[in-house]
Design a protein around this motif. Structure first.
Motif, mmCIF file in Angstrom:
data_model
loop_
_atom_site.group_PDB
_atom_site.id
_atom_site.type_symbol
_atom_site.label_atom_id
_atom_site.label_comp_id
_atom_site.label_asym_id
_atom_site.label_seq_id
_atom_site.Cartn_x
_atom_site.Cartn_y
_atom_site.Cartn_z
ATOM 1 N N GLN A 53 0.823 -1.201 0.000
ATOM 2 C CA GLN A 53 0.000 0.000 0.000
ATOM 3 C C GLN A 53 0.862 1.257 0.000
ATOM 4 O O GLN A 53 0.345 2.357 -0.019
ATOM 5 C CB GLN A 53 -0.888 0.023 1.244
ATOM 6 C CG GLN A 53 -1.770 -1.203 1.419
ATOM 7 C CD GLN A 53 -2.905 -1.226 0.431
ATOM 8 O OE1 GLN A 53 -3.161 -0.261 -0.262
ATOM 9 N NE2 GLN A 53 -3.595 -2.338 0.351
ATOM 10 N N TRP A 54 2.192 1.124 0.062
ATOM 11 C CA TRP A 54 3.020 2.277 0.413
ATOM 12 C C TRP A 54 4.424 2.237 -0.151
ATOM 13 O O TRP A 54 5.388 2.519 0.533
ATOM 14 C CB TRP A 54 3.101 2.355 1.942
ATOM 15 C CG TRP A 54 3.194 0.998 2.548
ATOM 16 C CD1 TRP A 54 4.256 0.173 2.484
ATOM 17 C CD2 TRP A 54 2.166 0.289 3.244
ATOM 18 N NE1 TRP A 54 3.955 -1.015 3.117
ATOM 19 C CE2 TRP A 54 2.690 -0.977 3.580
ATOM 20 C CE3 TRP A 54 0.861 0.591 3.609
ATOM 21 C CZ2 TRP A 54 1.942 -1.932 4.262
ATOM 22 C CZ3 TRP A 54 0.129 -0.350 4.298
ATOM 23 C CH2 TRP A 54 0.666 -1.600 4.617
ATOM 24 N N ARG A 59 7.117 -5.335 5.132
ATOM 25 C CA ARG A 59 6.417 -4.883 6.326
ATOM 26 C C ARG A 59 7.075 -3.587 6.793
ATOM 27 O O ARG A 59 8.293 -3.488 6.859
ATOM 28 C CB ARG A 59 6.539 -5.925 7.437
ATOM 29 C CG ARG A 59 5.469 -6.952 7.496
ATOM 30 C CD ARG A 59 5.760 -8.041 8.512
ATOM 31 N NE ARG A 59 6.277 -7.582 9.773
ATOM 32 C CZ ARG A 59 6.540 -8.388 10.799
ATOM 33 N NH1 ARG A 59 6.303 -9.683 10.680
ATOM 34 N NH2 ARG A 59 7.014 -7.919 11.928
ATOM 35 N N LEU A 60 6.259 -2.600 7.136
ATOM 36 C CA LEU A 60 6.815 -1.280 7.476
ATOM 37 C C LEU A 60 7.617 -1.305 8.778
ATOM 38 O O LEU A 60 8.507 -0.479 8.975
ATOM 39 C CB LEU A 60 5.693 -0.247 7.593
ATOM 40 C CG LEU A 60 5.023 0.143 6.280
ATOM 41 C CD1 LEU A 60 3.984 1.227 6.521
ATOM 42 C CD2 LEU A 60 6.055 0.610 5.253
ATOM 43 N N ASP A 61 7.315 -2.245 9.654
ATOM 44 C CA ASP A 61 8.023 -2.253 10.935
ATOM 45 C C ASP A 61 9.337 -3.022 10.870
ATOM 46 O O ASP A 61 10.018 -3.173 11.883
ATOM 47 C CB ASP A 61 7.133 -2.846 12.034
ATOM 48 C CG ASP A 61 6.739 -4.284 11.745
ATOM 49 O OD1 ASP A 61 6.496 -5.049 12.699
ATOM 50 O OD2 ASP A 61 6.658 -4.650 10.551
ATOM 51 N N TRP A 329 5.694 -8.036 3.049
ATOM 52 C CA TRP A 329 4.435 -7.541 3.612
ATOM 53 C C TRP A 329 3.422 -8.646 3.835
ATOM 54 O O TRP A 329 2.591 -8.566 4.731
ATOM 55 C CB TRP A 329 3.821 -6.477 2.682
ATOM 56 C CG TRP A 329 3.267 -7.066 1.426
ATOM 57 C CD1 TRP A 329 3.968 -7.427 0.322
ATOM 58 C CD2 TRP A 329 1.917 -7.419 1.159
ATOM 59 N NE1 TRP A 329 3.146 -7.985 -0.625
ATOM 60 C CE2 TRP A 329 1.878 -7.980 -0.142
ATOM 61 C CE3 TRP A 329 0.731 -7.315 1.885
ATOM 62 C CZ2 TRP A 329 0.701 -8.438 -0.723
ATOM 63 C CZ3 TRP A 329 -0.450 -7.767 1.306
ATOM 64 C CH2 TRP A 329 -0.462 -8.318 0.011
ATOM 65 N N ASP A 330 3.514 -9.693 3.022
ATOM 66 C CA ASP A 330 2.541 -10.771 3.141
ATOM 67 C C ASP A 330 3.113 -11.966 3.906
ATOM 68 O O ASP A 330 2.667 -13.102 3.713
ATOM 69 C CB ASP A 330 2.028 -11.190 1.765
ATOM 70 C CG ASP A 330 3.160 -11.470 0.775
ATOM 71 O OD1 ASP A 330 2.881 -12.048 -0.289
ATOM 72 O OD2 ASP A 330 4.319 -11.109 1.065
ATOM 73 N N ALA A 331 4.065 -11.683 4.779
ATOM 74 C CA ALA A 331 4.631 -12.750 5.622
ATOM 75 C C ALA A 331 3.525 -13.374 6.462
ATOM 76 O O ALA A 331 2.622 -12.694 6.941
ATOM 77 C CB ALA A 331 5.730 -12.172 6.519
ATOM 78 N N ASP A 332 3.602 -14.679 6.618
ATOM 79 C CA ASP A 332 2.583 -15.408 7.377
ATOM 80 C C ASP A 332 2.991 -15.565 8.831
ATOM 81 O O ASP A 332 4.157 -15.769 9.148
ATOM 82 C CB ASP A 332 2.363 -16.800 6.764
ATOM 83 C CG ASP A 332 1.520 -16.755 5.505
ATOM 84 O OD1 ASP A 332 1.675 -17.661 4.666
ATOM 85 O OD2 ASP A 332 0.690 -15.833 5.369
ATOM 86 N N GLU A 333 1.997 -15.504 9.695
ATOM 87 C CA GLU A 333 2.204 -15.745 11.129
ATOM 88 C C GLU A 333 1.905 -17.207 11.446
ATOM 89 O O GLU A 333 0.897 -17.744 10.969
ATOM 90 C CB GLU A 333 1.277 -14.871 11.957
ATOM 91 C CG GLU A 333 1.657 -13.398 11.913
ATOM 92 C CD GLU A 333 3.004 -13.148 12.557
ATOM 93 O OE1 GLU A 333 3.161 -13.468 13.746
ATOM 94 O OE2 GLU A 333 3.906 -12.651 11.859
#
Lengths: 362, 120
Positions: A53-54, A59-61, A329-333
């Motif tokens: 989205q950005w 992942r932004l973190d 960003w689409d890493a799975d937990e």
């Protein structure tokens, strides 16, 4: 739920700057890559990336507080992934290893070697035994790739051969790629095929309409190359030629697999004229020799839909290996994946299937 | 009971500022005379929601020969930094799933301070 340790075969580490690779290049390629004044040519081919989205696919973190891209800082990776996820082994697989797609194949081979030496020195040399390495190979020069496998195979910290770029425009089961597969099998290493190799640099047509025009279009169609690669491993008799070979498909999803296997099984005997060396049911070859990471985990609206699909074909509990894909960003937990699997699959998917595949790591 | 989250000068820049209140982390967003706090946990997978991006809602139009994408000014969304789920910062409602919501708290702006009323 899974309360044990996890083996994660898809963790993307990278250099804080391409300049980190330069000392690992031989002199002739160092001079080629650099100009006076500090200019350094790109060490990656032009990449077709699709932001989330950005403006980033991470992942932004995961951006380290001290600077650098996601995956470039050990402490960030440790505190965000290795420790909280109870990772027993993480296979470091670059971001994502597209160096074999550089236009000049000889430079590409040199950069792959440099990347492997950098990984061995800067990551595997840290002494954290949870970290395992992947031997990145220059796919456009299969004999050079085989040499690179042989160069590093003696080091037990390397647990797989990593293939990304589909530089020859043929599916990975094609004889053109055979030297890589044979060298890996001879060394006792599985071959990991990471998705994206048809999207980057000079890669061949990845889908019917060429390059996808959006992240959503990409996510929906990225399985197409994997289907062809799997079929080609069967139709070219790879597992008859190299009975000890194991292959891991990384980041291709998996819910397309039952459909592919049903189709191959239904037709391999009546269409045998072009591939008479296929002596077993194709699904048997796949269940015996091929594994698939679960990421990106298919997101059915209801758990029962996914369970029904997975239980519809025998043996799928043996072929799935959980992977995070950190720091994308689409890493799975793990908790989410565990909640969606058929009952009793957790131990195999989170640990045992990968442990068997990556024998050196465990 | 009112909890003081900080000064308007400090918090009033239209960005999410994370503050701890008791055992919870809240993202504080002040724009103009409107202030809201949103819980810093994404209900999808537990990510730190307030480390995401705040932006106006993006909509699309197929009117005319070329499709267009535009950002509406009034409705603000926070996008989760992990998987991109979007939540309305005022209502907490997820755009992709109306049944999913992150908790929001109305705030009071008084005398240059941003305050949260804590019940109980």
């Amino acid at each position: 739920m899974h309360d044990g340790t996890v083996i994660d075969p898809d963790v993307h580490h990278t250099w804080a700057s391409p300049a980190e690779l330069v000392p690992y290049l031989p002199a002739e390629w160092r001079d080629y890559a650099q100009a006076p004044g500090g200019y350094l040519m790109p060490m990656d081919p032009a990449v077709m990336t699709y932001p989330g989205q950005w403006g980033t696919n991470k992942r932004l973190d995961t951006y380290p507080e001290g600077g650098g891209p996601p995956g470039s800082d050990y402490d960030t990776l440790r505190t965000q992934l290795l420790d909280p996820m109870r990772v027993e082994r993480a296979v470091l697989s670059y971001d994502i290893g597209t160096q074999s797609g550089l236009a000049n194949p000889y430079f590409a081979a040199a950069v792959c070697r440099a990347a492997n030496d950098w990984s061995r020195d800067r990551w595997l040399g840290r002494g954290d035994e949870r970290l395992a390495g992947a031997i990145l190979v220059p796919t456009e020069l299969p004999e050079a790739a085989a040499e690179e496998v042989r160069r590093l195979a003696h080091d037990p910290r390397f647990v797989e051969v990593l293939v990304v770029e589909n530089t020859l425009g043929k599916p990975f089961g094609h004889p053109a790629y055979h030297p890589i597969l044979a060298a890996a099998a001879e060394a006792g290493l599985p071959v990991a095929i990471h998705s994206g190799g048809e999207l980057i640099g000079r890669a061949a047509q990845p889908m019917a309409g060429g390059i996808a025009g959006s992240r959503l279009e990409l996510m929906a169609t990225v399985t197409q190359p994997a289907m062809h690669h799997v079929a080609s491993l069967v139709t070219h008799g790879v597992f008859e030629r190299v009975p000890s070979l194991r292959v891991l498909f990384v980041e291709h999803g998996f819910t397309w697999l039952p459909s592919l296997l049903w189709n191959l099984d239904a037709r391999y005997e009546i269409l045998r004229r072009e591939s008479p060396w296929v002596r077993r049911r194709p699904s048997e070859y796949v269940v015996d020799h091929v594994r698939f990471t679960t990421q990106p985990f298919d997101l059915t609206r209801d758990r029962s839909q996914l369970v029904a699909l997975l239980e519809a074909h025998d043996g799928l509990d043996e072929v799935l290996c959980f992977a995070s894909d950190y720091p994308h960003w689409d890493a799975d937990e793990p908790s989410y994946v565990a909640s969606r699997l058929p009952a009793g699959w957790e131990r195999k998917v989170f640990h045992d299937n990968a442990a068997a595949l990556l024998e050196r790591a465990c | 009971m009112l909890t003081d989250l900080g000064s308007l000068e400090e918090l009033g820049d239209g960005r999410l500022h994370v503050r701890r209140v008791g055992r919870r982390e809240l993202g504080v967003l002040v724009r103009g005379d409107r202030a809201v706090a949103i819980r810093n946990v994404c209900p999808h997978a537990g990510a730190p929601l307030c480390r995401g991006v705040v932006s106006p809602l993006v909509t699309g139009s197929l009117d005319g020969p070329v499709a267009s994408v535009r950002a509406e000014g009034e409705r603000l969304m926070v996008s989760c930094p992990w998987h991109g789920w979007e939540f309305d910062v005022d209502t907490g409602q997820a755009l992709a799933d109306p049944t999913m919501r992150v908790k929001t708290y109305p705030l009071i702006v008084r005398d240059g301070r941003v305050l949260l009323e804590v019940v109980g």
